[in-house]
Every structure is written in C-alpha cells, then in structure tokens.
Design a protein around this motif. Sequence first.
Motif, mmCIF file in Angstrom:
data_model
loop_
_atom_site.group_PDB
_atom_site.id
_atom_site.type_symbol
_atom_site.label_atom_id
_atom_site.label_comp_id
_atom_site.label_asym_id
_atom_site.label_seq_id
_atom_site.Cartn_x
_atom_site.Cartn_y
_atom_site.Cartn_z
ATOM 1 N N ARG A 1 45.141 42.448 48.168
ATOM 2 C CA ARG A 1 45.621 43.033 49.308
ATOM 3 C C ARG A 1 45.666 42.247 50.469
ATOM 4 O O ARG A 1 44.717 42.543 51.184
ATOM 5 N N ILE A 5 43.708 42.663 58.163
ATOM 6 C CA ILE A 5 43.389 43.659 59.044
ATOM 7 C C ILE A 5 42.033 44.093 59.232
ATOM 8 O O ILE A 5 41.620 44.249 60.250
ATOM 9 N N TRP A 6 41.479 44.110 57.978
ATOM 10 C CA TRP A 6 39.912 44.513 58.059
ATOM 11 C C TRP A 6 39.146 43.608 58.703
ATOM 12 O O TRP A 6 38.384 43.559 59.543
ATOM 13 N N PHE A 7 39.462 42.236 58.330
ATOM 14 C CA PHE A 7 38.769 41.254 58.789
ATOM 15 C C PHE A 7 38.840 40.953 60.551
ATOM 16 O O PHE A 7 37.603 40.786 61.211
ATOM 17 N N THR A 8 39.919 41.094 60.715
ATOM 18 C CA THR A 8 40.187 41.257 62.554
ATOM 19 C C THR A 8 39.608 42.324 63.001
ATOM 20 O O THR A 8 39.029 42.085 64.034
ATOM 21 N N ALA A 9 39.839 43.438 62.414
ATOM 22 C CA ALA A 9 39.069 44.750 62.976
ATOM 23 C C ALA A 9 37.631 44.592 63.145
ATOM 24 O O ALA A 9 37.053 44.901 63.961
ATOM 25 N N ALA A 10 36.956 43.809 62.076
ATOM 26 C CA ALA A 10 35.653 43.551 62.011
ATOM 27 C C ALA A 10 34.789 42.574 63.020
ATOM 28 O O ALA A 10 33.995 43.064 63.812
ATOM 29 N N HIS A 21 32.908 44.029 66.056
ATOM 30 C CA HIS A 21 31.395 43.473 66.258
ATOM 31 C C HIS A 21 31.356 42.789 67.447
ATOM 32 O O HIS A 21 30.560 42.791 68.354
ATOM 33 N N LEU A 37 40.115 39.100 46.575
ATOM 34 C CA LEU A 37 40.701 40.124 47.399
ATOM 35 C C LEU A 37 42.035 39.780 48.096
ATOM 36 O O LEU A 37 43.098 40.490 48.405
ATOM 37 N N ALA A 73 45.915 44.109 53.936
ATOM 38 C CA ALA A 73 44.672 44.851 54.312
ATOM 39 C C ALA A 73 43.390 44.029 54.410
ATOM 40 O O ALA A 73 42.799 44.313 55.483
ATOM 41 N N VAL A 74 43.271 43.039 53.746
ATOM 42 C CA VAL A 74 42.106 42.232 53.850
ATOM 43 C C VAL A 74 42.173 41.560 55.666
ATOM 44 O O VAL A 74 41.315 41.474 56.247
ATOM 45 N N SER A 121 35.765 59.849 52.801
ATOM 46 C CA SER A 121 36.330 59.351 51.502
ATOM 47 C C SER A 121 36.262 60.331 50.313
ATOM 48 O O SER A 121 35.332 60.120 49.981
#
Length: 168
Positions: free
Chosen positions: A33, A39-44, A48, A29, A36-37, A103
């Motif tokens: 990207r 950003i996704w991890f931080t947002a998750a 949460h 991963l 993107a990974v 999507s």
Amino acid sequence: MRTRYGAGPVHLLAMVGCFALAAYAGVRLLDARPLAVAIWFTAAVVAHDLVLFPLYTLADRSAQAVLRRRAPAPTLWINHLRVPVLLSGLLLLVWFPLIFQLSGFYTAVTALPAEVYLGRWLLVTGVLFTGSAAILAGRLLRARPARDIGGRGPTGAGHDVRRGRSPS
C-alpha cells in the motif's frame, strides 16, 4: 576497526542487521500500500514535529522546573520520570486504536474483546512508574550518607568520638 568505525565489529553487524530488517519491512509495506504508507509517514512527521514535540518539550521543562525547586537531587529524579512517560506514551501511540476502541478490524484479528486494552495499558503504565519509583528509591537510599541511630549524622551531632561521650 574501533579507531576507524568507532565501535567493535559486533556493533557494525548489529547495525547492518537493523538496517536490513528496516529495508525489508519498508519494501514489504510499500509494495502492499504505497499511498497509505506515504500518507501515514507524512502525517506522523507533521504530527510529531508540529504537535507532539512542542508538547512534550513543554511538559519536560515544566517537570524540570518543579523538580529543581522541590526535589533533593533533580537531575537524578528527572530520568526516573522521563523513562516511564516515554515508554507509556510509545505504547499508547502504537496501540491507541485498540486502547480507545477505535478499530473493529484489529479486535477481530487478535480475538480479544476491545475492552481489555485500556485496562492493560493502564496496568503496564502503573508497573512502569512503580518500577521506576522503586529504582529511584533504591538509588536515593544508596546515595544517602551513613547516619547513626539518632539520625544526627555519621558521628551523632554533639557526640565526641575521641572520648566516647557526649559533651554535657
């Protein structure tokens, strides 16, 4: 090994395999990207810890309070509510772009129309709750004390076991 590690060698092997698979997926991963990974991890993590955790803690404590007042065995009931909620919520979290038709990319890849995902998620959720309720009913029936035909207790309230007759 069990005294030093705390579990058997099969457990250790399974854990090493899981970590190796997670590391492989992470490397793949991050190579593809990395931004993107990240950003996704931080947002998750933020979503949460700051949003979802307080919400499901409040929901769990509310359910416990209701069950404590109304259910005959609240500690038995709560896990039969938690497990289907957790699994259904996890499925919703993973598949929400398809369930809510957000999507077009995934629908092109899966070759399924976007309309089927909501119904299937609801069906799986229903099966999870029905299965959990059936297991709970079985456990409650098994835990119930033996009763006589009249339903008045093991000896039939008022029935004199030694003499074989009811006192009248």
